[in-house]
Scaffold this motif. Sequence first.
Motif, PDB file in Angstrom:
ATOM      1  N   TYR A 179       0.827  -1.210   0.000  1.00 43.60           N
ATOM      2  CA  TYR A 179       0.000   0.000   0.000  1.00 43.60           C
ATOM      3  C   TYR A 179       0.860   1.259   0.000  1.00 43.60           C
ATOM      4  CZ  TYR A 179      -4.427  -2.439   0.635  1.00 43.60           C
ATOM      5  OH  TYR A 179      -5.540  -3.243   0.452  1.00 43.60           O
ATOM      6  N   ILE A 180       1.968   1.206   0.707  1.00 52.62           N
ATOM      7  CA  ILE A 180       2.880   2.358   0.699  1.00 52.62           C
ATOM      8  C   ILE A 180       3.395   2.601  -0.710  1.00 52.62           C
ATOM      9  CG2 ILE A 180       5.121   3.202   1.506  1.00 52.62           C
ATOM     10  CD1 ILE A 180       4.543   1.726   4.159  1.00 52.62           C
ATOM     11  N   ASP A 181       3.806   1.543  -1.389  1.00 44.93           N
ATOM     12  CA  ASP A 181       4.272   1.686  -2.777  1.00 44.93           C
ATOM     13  C   ASP A 181       3.170   2.216  -3.689  1.00 44.93           C
ATOM     14  OD1 ASP A 181       6.758   0.750  -2.050  1.00 44.93           O
ATOM     15  OD2 ASP A 181       6.382  -1.308  -2.701  1.00 44.93           O
ATOM     16  N   LEU A 182       1.943   1.748  -3.461  1.00 46.10           N
ATOM     17  CA  LEU A 182       0.830   2.127  -4.319  1.00 46.10           C
ATOM     18  C   LEU A 182       0.466   3.599  -4.175  1.00 46.10           C
ATOM     19  CD1 LEU A 182      -1.497   1.206  -6.232  1.00 46.10           C
ATOM     20  CD2 LEU A 182      -2.819   0.664  -4.174  1.00 46.10           C
ATOM     21  N   LEU A 183       0.559   4.126  -2.959  1.00 45.08           N
ATOM     22  CA  LEU A 183       0.024   5.457  -2.666  1.00 45.08           C
ATOM     23  C   LEU A 183       1.078   6.553  -2.561  1.00 45.08           C
ATOM     24  CD1 LEU A 183      -2.661   4.432  -0.013  1.00 45.08           C
ATOM     25  CD2 LEU A 183      -3.086   5.197  -2.352  1.00 45.08           C
ATOM     26  N   THR A 184       2.331   6.251  -2.837  1.00 49.19           N
ATOM     27  CA  THR A 184       3.376   7.272  -2.705  1.00 49.19           C
ATOM     28  C   THR A 184       4.222   7.360  -3.968  1.00 49.19           C
ATOM     29  OG1 THR A 184       4.999   5.739  -1.749  1.00 49.19           O
ATOM     30  CG2 THR A 184       3.515   6.854  -0.214  1.00 49.19           C
ATOM     31  N   ASP A 185       4.770   8.558  -4.193  1.00 50.80           N
ATOM     32  CA  ASP A 185       5.722   8.721  -5.284  1.00 50.80           C
ATOM     33  C   ASP A 185       7.015   7.992  -4.939  1.00 50.80           C
ATOM     34  OD1 ASP A 185       3.872  10.322  -6.538  1.00 50.80           O
ATOM     35  OD2 ASP A 185       4.781  12.213  -5.908  1.00 50.80           O
ATOM     36  N   GLU A 202      10.552   6.909  -3.861  1.00 52.15           N
ATOM     37  CA  GLU A 202      11.633   7.460  -3.036  1.00 52.15           C
ATOM     38  C   GLU A 202      11.222   8.692  -2.234  1.00 52.15           C
ATOM     39  OE1 GLU A 202      15.055   8.080  -5.471  1.00 52.15           O
ATOM     40  OE2 GLU A 202      15.181   6.001  -6.122  1.00 52.15           O
ATOM     41  N   THR A 203       9.920   8.829  -1.947  1.00 52.73           N
ATOM     42  CA  THR A 203       9.485   9.948  -1.103  1.00 52.73           C
ATOM     43  C   THR A 203       9.045   9.501   0.285  1.00 52.73           C
ATOM     44  OG1 THR A 203       7.176   9.854  -1.890  1.00 52.73           O
ATOM     45  CG2 THR A 203       8.721  11.247  -3.133  1.00 52.73           C
ATOM     46  N   TRP A 204       8.852   8.192   0.479  1.00 51.81           N
ATOM     47  CA  TRP A 204       8.408   7.679   1.779  1.00 51.81           C
ATOM     48  C   TRP A 204       9.516   7.778   2.807  1.00 51.81           C
ATOM     49  CZ3 TRP A 204       4.671   6.270   4.986  1.00 51.81           C
ATOM     50  CH2 TRP A 204       4.949   5.365   6.024  1.00 51.81           C
ATOM     51  N   ARG A 205       9.184   8.354   3.965  1.00 48.02           N
ATOM     52  CA  ARG A 205      10.127   8.423   5.090  1.00 48.02           C
ATOM     53  C   ARG A 205       9.380   7.994   6.343  1.00 48.02           C
ATOM     54  NH1 ARG A 205      11.711  12.468   8.838  1.00 48.02           N
ATOM     55  NH2 ARG A 205      10.369  14.006   7.799  1.00 48.02           N
ATOM     56  N   GLU A 206       9.782   6.868   6.920  1.00 42.08           N
ATOM     57  CA  GLU A 206       9.070   6.331   8.078  1.00 42.08           C
ATOM     58  C   GLU A 206       9.342   7.170   9.317  1.00 42.08           C
ATOM     59  OE1 GLU A 206       8.105   2.049  10.232  1.00 42.08           O
ATOM     60  OE2 GLU A 206       9.740   2.191   8.772  1.00 42.08           O
ATOM     61  N   GLY A 216       4.441   7.439   8.469  1.00 43.94           N
ATOM     62  CA  GLY A 216       5.507   8.201   7.836  1.00 43.94           C
ATOM     63  C   GLY A 216       4.961   9.357   7.026  1.00 43.94           C
ATOM     64  N   THR A 217       5.839   9.979   6.278  1.00 44.13           N
ATOM     65  CA  THR A 217       5.489  11.101   5.419  1.00 44.13           C
ATOM     66  C   THR A 217       5.944  10.793   4.001  1.00 44.13           C
ATOM     67  OG1 THR A 217       5.734  13.491   5.123  1.00 44.13           O
ATOM     68  CG2 THR A 217       7.662  12.295   5.937  1.00 44.13           C
ATOM     69  N   ALA A 218       5.222  11.321   3.019  1.00 47.54           N
ATOM     70  CA  ALA A 218       5.536  11.024   1.618  1.00 47.54           C
ATOM     71  C   ALA A 218       4.886  12.077   0.733  1.00 47.54           C
ATOM     72  CB  ALA A 218       5.046   9.629   1.242  1.00 47.54           C
ATOM     73  N   ARG A 219       4.964  11.829  -0.564  1.00 50.30           N
ATOM     74  CA  ARG A 219       4.287  12.668  -1.551  1.00 50.30           C
ATOM     75  C   ARG A 219       3.506  11.780  -2.510  1.00 50.30           C
ATOM     76  NH1 ARG A 219       5.836  18.085  -2.237  1.00 50.30           N
ATOM     77  NH2 ARG A 219       7.426  18.743  -0.725  1.00 50.30           N
ATOM     78  N   LEU A 220       2.409  12.316  -3.007  1.00 51.29           N
ATOM     79  CA  LEU A 220       1.602  11.644  -4.016  1.00 51.29           C
ATOM     80  C   LEU A 220       1.320  12.646  -5.126  1.00 51.29           C
ATOM     81  CD1 LEU A 220      -0.066   9.333  -5.146  1.00 51.29           C
ATOM     82  CD2 LEU A 220      -1.955  10.024  -3.654  1.00 51.29           C
ATOM     83  N   ASP A 221       1.805  12.360  -6.325  1.00 51.42           N
ATOM     84  CA  ASP A 221       1.743  13.320  -7.434  1.00 51.42           C
ATOM     85  C   ASP A 221       2.326  14.670  -7.019  1.00 51.42           C
ATOM     86  OD1 ASP A 221       0.653  11.403  -8.997  1.00 51.42           O
ATOM     87  OD2 ASP A 221      -1.303  12.342  -9.237  1.00 51.42           O
ATOM     88  N   GLY A 222       3.373  14.600  -6.204  1.00 53.38           N
ATOM     89  CA  GLY A 222       4.061  15.809  -5.772  1.00 53.38           C
ATOM     90  C   GLY A 222       3.470  16.478  -4.555  1.00 53.38           C
ATOM     91  N   LEU A 223       2.314  16.021  -4.074  1.00 50.77           N
ATOM     92  CA  LEU A 223       1.645  16.647  -2.930  1.00 50.77           C
ATOM     93  C   LEU A 223       2.120  16.002  -1.627  1.00 50.77           C
ATOM     94  CD1 LEU A 223      -1.987  16.716  -4.366  1.00 50.77           C
ATOM     95  CD2 LEU A 223      -0.367  18.628  -4.269  1.00 50.77           C
ATOM     96  N   PRO A 224       2.555  16.793  -0.646  1.00 46.97           N
ATOM     97  CA  PRO A 224       3.002  16.212   0.627  1.00 46.97           C
ATOM     98  C   PRO A 224       1.815  15.774   1.481  1.00 46.97           C
ATOM     99  CG  PRO A 224       3.107  18.599   0.726  1.00 46.97           C
ATOM    100  CD  PRO A 224       2.714  18.260  -0.687  1.00 46.97           C
TER     101      PRO A 224
END
Length: 272
Positions: A64-70, A72-76, A101-109
């Motif tokens: 799910y993390i891979d599916l919902l994040t850009d 190399e933006t995931w940081r636990e 964690g924090t990440a981006r999706l389509d560039g959105l934090p």
Amino acid sequence: MAVMAWFKKERKPRTSQRERLEIPADAWEKCDSCGHIDIREKFEKALNVCPECGKHRRISGEDYIDLLTDPETWRELYAGLRSADPLEFEKGGETDAVYTGTARLDGLPFNLAVMNFRFMGGSMGSVVGEKIARLARRSLEKKIPLIIVSTSGGARMQEGVLSLMQMAKTSAAIAQLHSERIPYISILTDPTTGGVSASFAMQGDVVLAEPGAVVGFAGQRVIKQTIGQDLPDGFQTAEFLLEHGQIDDVVPRASLRDTTARLLRHMQGQRP
């Protein structure tokens, strides 16, 4: 005799077509809903959705993390938290039942929490509640949206009343987001039950669910024995909840990323 001599020549045994095309047994997968059998690679390419009946099989929190994040933006965050384990109940394997964690999706934090069903059935104990409450506070401080992907059997009985108090703690943290108009999207997967469904999982500004996901508080047998009545067909499925206005949409896994990205933009007043 010369014409028949070729019959006497030693010939190499032929390999049957069946033997040449044989695939190792562990390369096959079977849908537990319709019985469809296919190569595992096809299931994986379809995000573990059966190509025959559309059954959404469980996937891991990492998926799910891979599916919902850009990329190399995931940081636990908060990975070092551990339960005090007041009842001294032995746990094994992974750290706890949620990744935060924090990440981006389509560039959105945004901030992301994903329940981990492999750890004690995704049960909510003190660490799960604390990590989600901290992540909600971080969304409040950073003014960025929160997304939670839930899959859980409910509150963790092995931690006694400490697990039950996480329902109030997480609900209070989510209420602060609502008061400050910080977007919160809740995604329900199979199953989302018990104390998780009775707290943060159903409190999203938008509540989405995967097709066929079981969502509810008590189990069907417990409810039937309590009220002494037969339950409606499809009771506690995502589709039943959508029909009765308890969730906002049922979204196939293949569309989940795009739907979530559109919601993030819309809820922050950005153009599609």
